[in-house]
Scaffold this motif. Sequence first.
Motif, PDB file in Angstrom:
ATOM      1  N   THR A  61       1.130  -1.856   3.042  1.00  7.49           N
ATOM      2  CA  THR A  61      -0.158  -2.484   3.323  1.00  7.49           C
ATOM      3  C   THR A  61      -1.314  -1.524   3.084  1.00  7.49           C
ATOM      4  O   THR A  61      -2.399  -1.942   2.672  1.00  7.49           O
ATOM      5  CB  THR A  61      -0.189  -2.970   4.791  1.00  7.49           C
ATOM      6  N   TRP A  62      -1.076  -0.225   3.312  1.00 13.86           N
ATOM      7  CA  TRP A  62      -2.172   0.749   3.301  1.00 13.86           C
ATOM      8  C   TRP A  62      -2.136   1.681   2.090  1.00 13.86           C
ATOM      9  O   TRP A  62      -2.864   2.687   2.064  1.00 13.86           O
ATOM     10  CB  TRP A  62      -2.120   1.579   4.591  1.00 13.86           C
ATOM     11  N   LYS A  63      -1.356   1.351   1.074  1.00 13.61           N
ATOM     12  CA  LYS A  63      -1.200   2.270  -0.053  1.00 13.61           C
ATOM     13  C   LYS A  63      -2.498   2.535  -0.810  1.00 13.61           C
ATOM     14  O   LYS A  63      -2.626   3.580  -1.460  1.00 13.61           O
ATOM     15  CB  LYS A  63      -0.133   1.731  -1.016  1.00 13.61           C
ATOM     16  N   PHE A  64      -3.456   1.627  -0.719  1.00 12.26           N
ATOM     17  CA  PHE A  64      -4.721   1.854  -1.425  1.00 12.26           C
ATOM     18  C   PHE A  64      -5.479   3.057  -0.870  1.00 12.26           C
ATOM     19  O   PHE A  64      -6.361   3.603  -1.547  1.00 12.26           O
ATOM     20  CB  PHE A  64      -5.603   0.593  -1.357  1.00 12.26           C
ATOM     21  N   LEU A  65      -5.136   3.509   0.348  1.00 14.54           N
ATOM     22  CA  LEU A  65      -5.854   4.636   0.944  1.00 14.54           C
ATOM     23  C   LEU A  65      -5.556   5.940   0.216  1.00 14.54           C
ATOM     24  O   LEU A  65      -6.422   6.812   0.122  1.00 14.54           O
ATOM     25  CB  LEU A  65      -5.492   4.775   2.428  1.00 14.54           C
ATOM     26  N   TRP A  66      -4.325   6.108  -0.279  1.00 16.50           N
ATOM     27  CA  TRP A  66      -4.015   7.345  -0.998  1.00 16.50           C
ATOM     28  C   TRP A  66      -3.900   7.129  -2.512  1.00 16.50           C
ATOM     29  O   TRP A  66      -3.617   8.074  -3.245  1.00 16.50           O
ATOM     30  CB  TRP A  66      -2.744   8.002  -0.458  1.00 16.50           C
ATOM     31  N   ALA A  67      -4.164   5.921  -2.978  1.00 16.88           N
ATOM     32  CA  ALA A  67      -4.163   5.687  -4.429  1.00 16.88           C
ATOM     33  C   ALA A  67      -5.154   6.588  -5.167  1.00 16.88           C
ATOM     34  O   ALA A  67      -4.848   7.047  -6.281  1.00 16.88           O
ATOM     35  CB  ALA A  67      -4.451   4.213  -4.716  1.00 16.88           C
ATOM     36  N   PRO A  68      -6.364   6.883  -4.620  1.00 16.53           N
ATOM     37  CA  PRO A  68      -7.273   7.792  -5.341  1.00 16.53           C
ATOM     38  C   PRO A  68      -6.662   9.165  -5.627  1.00 16.53           C
ATOM     39  O   PRO A  68      -7.025   9.811  -6.626  1.00 16.53           O
ATOM     40  CB  PRO A  68      -8.473   7.910  -4.390  1.00 16.53           C
ATOM     41  N   LEU A  69      -5.744   9.630  -4.789  1.00 15.90           N
ATOM     42  CA  LEU A  69      -5.095  10.915  -5.046  1.00 15.90           C
ATOM     43  C   LEU A  69      -4.257  10.859  -6.321  1.00 15.90           C
ATOM     44  O   LEU A  69      -4.148  11.855  -7.051  1.00 15.90           O
ATOM     45  CB  LEU A  69      -4.215  11.310  -3.858  1.00 15.90           C
ATOM     46  N   ILE A  70      -3.664   9.687  -6.580  1.00 12.19           N
ATOM     47  CA  ILE A  70      -2.859   9.515  -7.796  1.00 12.19           C
ATOM     48  C   ILE A  70      -3.758   9.581  -9.022  1.00 12.19           C
ATOM     49  O   ILE A  70      -3.385  10.155 -10.055  1.00 12.19           O
ATOM     50  CB  ILE A  70      -2.091   8.178  -7.757  1.00 12.19           C
ATOM     51  N   VAL A 348      -9.407   1.932 -16.970  1.00  8.47           N
ATOM     52  CA  VAL A 348      -8.283   2.846 -17.145  1.00  8.47           C
ATOM     53  C   VAL A 348      -8.507   4.207 -16.486  1.00  8.47           C
ATOM     54  O   VAL A 348      -7.549   4.938 -16.220  1.00  8.47           O
ATOM     55  CB  VAL A 348      -7.952   3.045 -18.638  1.00  8.47           C
ATOM     56  N   ARG A 349      -9.747   4.586 -16.192  1.00  9.78           N
ATOM     57  CA  ARG A 349      -9.980   5.857 -15.509  1.00  9.78           C
ATOM     58  C   ARG A 349      -9.548   5.802 -14.050  1.00  9.78           C
ATOM     59  O   ARG A 349      -9.227   6.820 -13.450  1.00  9.78           O
ATOM     60  CB  ARG A 349     -11.466   6.241 -15.585  1.00  9.78           C
ATOM     61  N   PHE A 350      -9.553   4.600 -13.469  1.00  8.02           N
ATOM     62  CA  PHE A 350      -9.270   4.454 -12.034  1.00  8.02           C
ATOM     63  C   PHE A 350      -8.200   3.399 -11.784  1.00  8.02           C
ATOM     64  O   PHE A 350      -8.248   2.676 -10.804  1.00  8.02           O
ATOM     65  CB  PHE A 350     -10.552   4.073 -11.283  1.00  8.02           C
ATOM     66  N   THR A 351      -7.208   3.308 -12.674  1.00 11.79           N
ATOM     67  CA  THR A 351      -6.261   2.204 -12.598  1.00 11.79           C
ATOM     68  C   THR A 351      -5.511   2.174 -11.278  1.00 11.79           C
ATOM     69  O   THR A 351      -5.334   1.104 -10.682  1.00 11.79           O
ATOM     70  CB  THR A 351      -5.241   2.310 -13.748  1.00 11.79           C
ATOM     71  N   ALA A 352      -5.051   3.343 -10.815  1.00 10.90           N
ATOM     72  CA  ALA A 352      -4.255   3.368  -9.583  1.00 10.90           C
ATOM     73  C   ALA A 352      -5.064   2.832  -8.409  1.00 10.90           C
ATOM     74  O   ALA A 352      -4.597   1.986  -7.637  1.00 10.90           O
ATOM     75  CB  ALA A 352      -3.776   4.792  -9.296  1.00 10.90           C
ATOM     76  N   THR A 353      -6.302   3.313  -8.262  1.00 12.31           N
ATOM     77  CA  THR A 353      -7.131   2.910  -7.123  1.00 12.31           C
ATOM     78  C   THR A 353      -7.534   1.453  -7.219  1.00 12.31           C
ATOM     79  O   THR A 353      -7.397   0.686  -6.246  1.00 12.31           O
ATOM     80  CB  THR A 353      -8.378   3.796  -7.046  1.00 12.31           C
ATOM     81  N   GLN A 354      -8.031   1.033  -8.384  1.00 15.46           N
ATOM     82  CA  GLN A 354      -8.511  -0.341  -8.507  1.00 15.46           C
ATOM     83  C   GLN A 354      -7.372  -1.343  -8.421  1.00 15.46           C
ATOM     84  O   GLN A 354      -7.508  -2.387  -7.768  1.00 15.46           O
ATOM     85  CB  GLN A 354      -9.293  -0.507  -9.816  1.00 15.46           C
ATOM     86  N   TYR A 355      -6.232  -1.059  -9.033  1.00 13.18           N
ATOM     87  CA  TYR A 355      -5.124  -2.009  -8.949  1.00 13.18           C
ATOM     88  C   TYR A 355      -4.607  -2.111  -7.519  1.00 13.18           C
ATOM     89  O   TYR A 355      -4.280  -3.215  -7.052  1.00 13.18           O
ATOM     90  CB  TYR A 355      -3.989  -1.620  -9.894  1.00 13.18           C
ATOM     91  N   ALA A 356      -4.520  -0.976  -6.815  1.00  8.08           N
ATOM     92  CA  ALA A 356      -4.045  -1.017  -5.428  1.00  8.08           C
ATOM     93  C   ALA A 356      -4.964  -1.861  -4.557  1.00  8.08           C
ATOM     94  O   ALA A 356      -4.505  -2.647  -3.720  1.00  8.08           O
ATOM     95  CB  ALA A 356      -3.946   0.400  -4.874  1.00  8.08           C
ATOM     96  N   LEU A 357      -6.272  -1.733  -4.749  1.00  4.45           N
ATOM     97  CA  LEU A 357      -7.223  -2.528  -3.974  1.00  4.45           C
ATOM     98  C   LEU A 357      -7.146  -4.007  -4.341  1.00  4.45           C
ATOM     99  O   LEU A 357      -7.111  -4.879  -3.464  1.00  4.45           O
ATOM    100  CB  LEU A 357      -8.645  -2.008  -4.199  1.00  4.45           C
ATOM    101  N   LEU A 358      -7.089  -4.299  -5.644  1.00  5.64           N
ATOM    102  CA  LEU A 358      -7.050  -5.700  -6.084  1.00  5.64           C
ATOM    103  C   LEU A 358      -5.749  -6.370  -5.648  1.00  5.64           C
ATOM    104  O   LEU A 358      -5.754  -7.532  -5.223  1.00  5.64           O
ATOM    105  CB  LEU A 358      -7.200  -5.764  -7.604  1.00  5.64           C
ATOM    106  N   SER A 359      -4.638  -5.660  -5.740  1.00 10.34           N
ATOM    107  CA  SER A 359      -3.361  -6.267  -5.337  1.00 10.34           C
ATOM    108  C   SER A 359      -3.310  -6.490  -3.825  1.00 10.34           C
ATOM    109  O   SER A 359      -2.691  -7.454  -3.365  1.00 10.34           O
ATOM    110  CB  SER A 359      -2.184  -5.397  -5.789  1.00 10.34           C
ATOM    111  N   ALA A 360      -3.977  -5.610  -3.057  1.00 11.10           N
ATOM    112  CA  ALA A 360      -4.055  -5.837  -1.612  1.00 11.10           C
ATOM    113  C   ALA A 360      -4.835  -7.105  -1.307  1.00 11.10           C
ATOM    114  O   ALA A 360      -4.450  -7.901  -0.433  1.00 11.10           O
ATOM    115  CB  ALA A 360      -4.707  -4.632  -0.930  1.00 11.10           C
TER     116      ALA A 360
END
Length: 416
Positions: A61-70, A348-360
């Motif tokens: 549920t909270w994976k978007f919090l550390w997605a920016p680190l990826i 594509v510069r922020f795929t991990a963060t944006q996808y994690a937020l959108l999928s949440a």
Amino acid sequence: MRLANYFAVFSNRRIAAAMFLGFASGLPLALTGSTLQAWLSDAGLDVKTIGWFTLVGQPYTWKFLWAPLIDRFPMPFLGRRRGWMVLTQLLLALAIAGMGGLNPQQHLPTFAVLALLVAFFSSTQDVVIDAYRTELVHHEERGAAAAVNVFGYRMAMLTSGALALILADGFLSWQQTYWAMAGLMAVMVVVSFLAPEPTVAVRPPLTLEEAVIEPLREFFSRRGALILLALVVAYKLGDAFAGSLSTKFLLDMGYSKSLIGQANKVFGMIATIFGGFAGAVLMVRLGLYRSLLWFGLAQALTNLGYWLIATTPAPGKELLFMAIGLENLAGGMGTTASVALLMALCNVRFTATQYALLSALAAFGRVYVGPASGYIVDTFGWAQFFVISVLVALPGVALVWWMRERIRALDHDPAA
């Protein structure tokens, strides 16, 4: 266009990688969910303790919090994403094997920590794989990538769910079963090594602040950003609404538990997978906008199959399979289109963060509609509930039509 051209999109290494990595993504899920509950029950733990173990799934549920680190910190090997995939898969294999090396009765606190680590590494792997898939495939392959990802994911859930239960029921011990699953997870490292590298070179964020703030600033600077977010939330809402109490509904209609299992879990899963692949093939012809529109309408209208069951005196087995088949077929097509939309919306510069937020946001309905559904059924009855589920689905379809020009642009310019 010849029929072969529609299927050609599936015949390349990028789509094969998306399928096998979908399997890697789905494999750990049941090992901290239903399969884990079965092990704890066999071990003699009481229901209250088992109930507490459901909380180990919170990292999903909270994976978007550390997605920016990826996004911010690429590994020094195997490119921006594959290095992270290898790392998380190795950690998953070790943590799952560690669970297999413990007796939950004797080492409960350590066992709980390892289960939580499995969920954390698994949710982190999800972030990386979603980002990798989005950056890897070409825009015309998004539907195919979404379909094979769902297929791989569901096959993995069967492996770590149904197959693991079968293995633990007389063939292997629970410890050996988890070691077998850890071995499968380790094999996924080979998949990550062999997977192709995305061809688009992207500069990662240079600071952690840029990795956290810039994905939001970039997204909300787009024209119609808030409406696009509303579409992400609303598109699968009616589908989630109708499915939230489906087992309870079918039991109330007099169907046996075994028949519901056959229809819902087996036939329904087959229909969902077929719908996913059918949706991917049709997307080659229809494009993203028309796919979202027509599949969204199909999702809404097939909920009426359950309304037909609710209003038919003594509904038979044929009606049950028809309703579940059509609803899951349309749901699979809609899932393919909605995942393709999320991929298209990511920069594509922020795929991990944006996808994690959108999928949440996309999962909002699946997580939160249950309580409201119960009150509506109690007030209006089952037949009216499924009519309401159709009405709940229509705003998502209307938003697709309203944003048609923006969605058409996404087919040619990702994150337009």
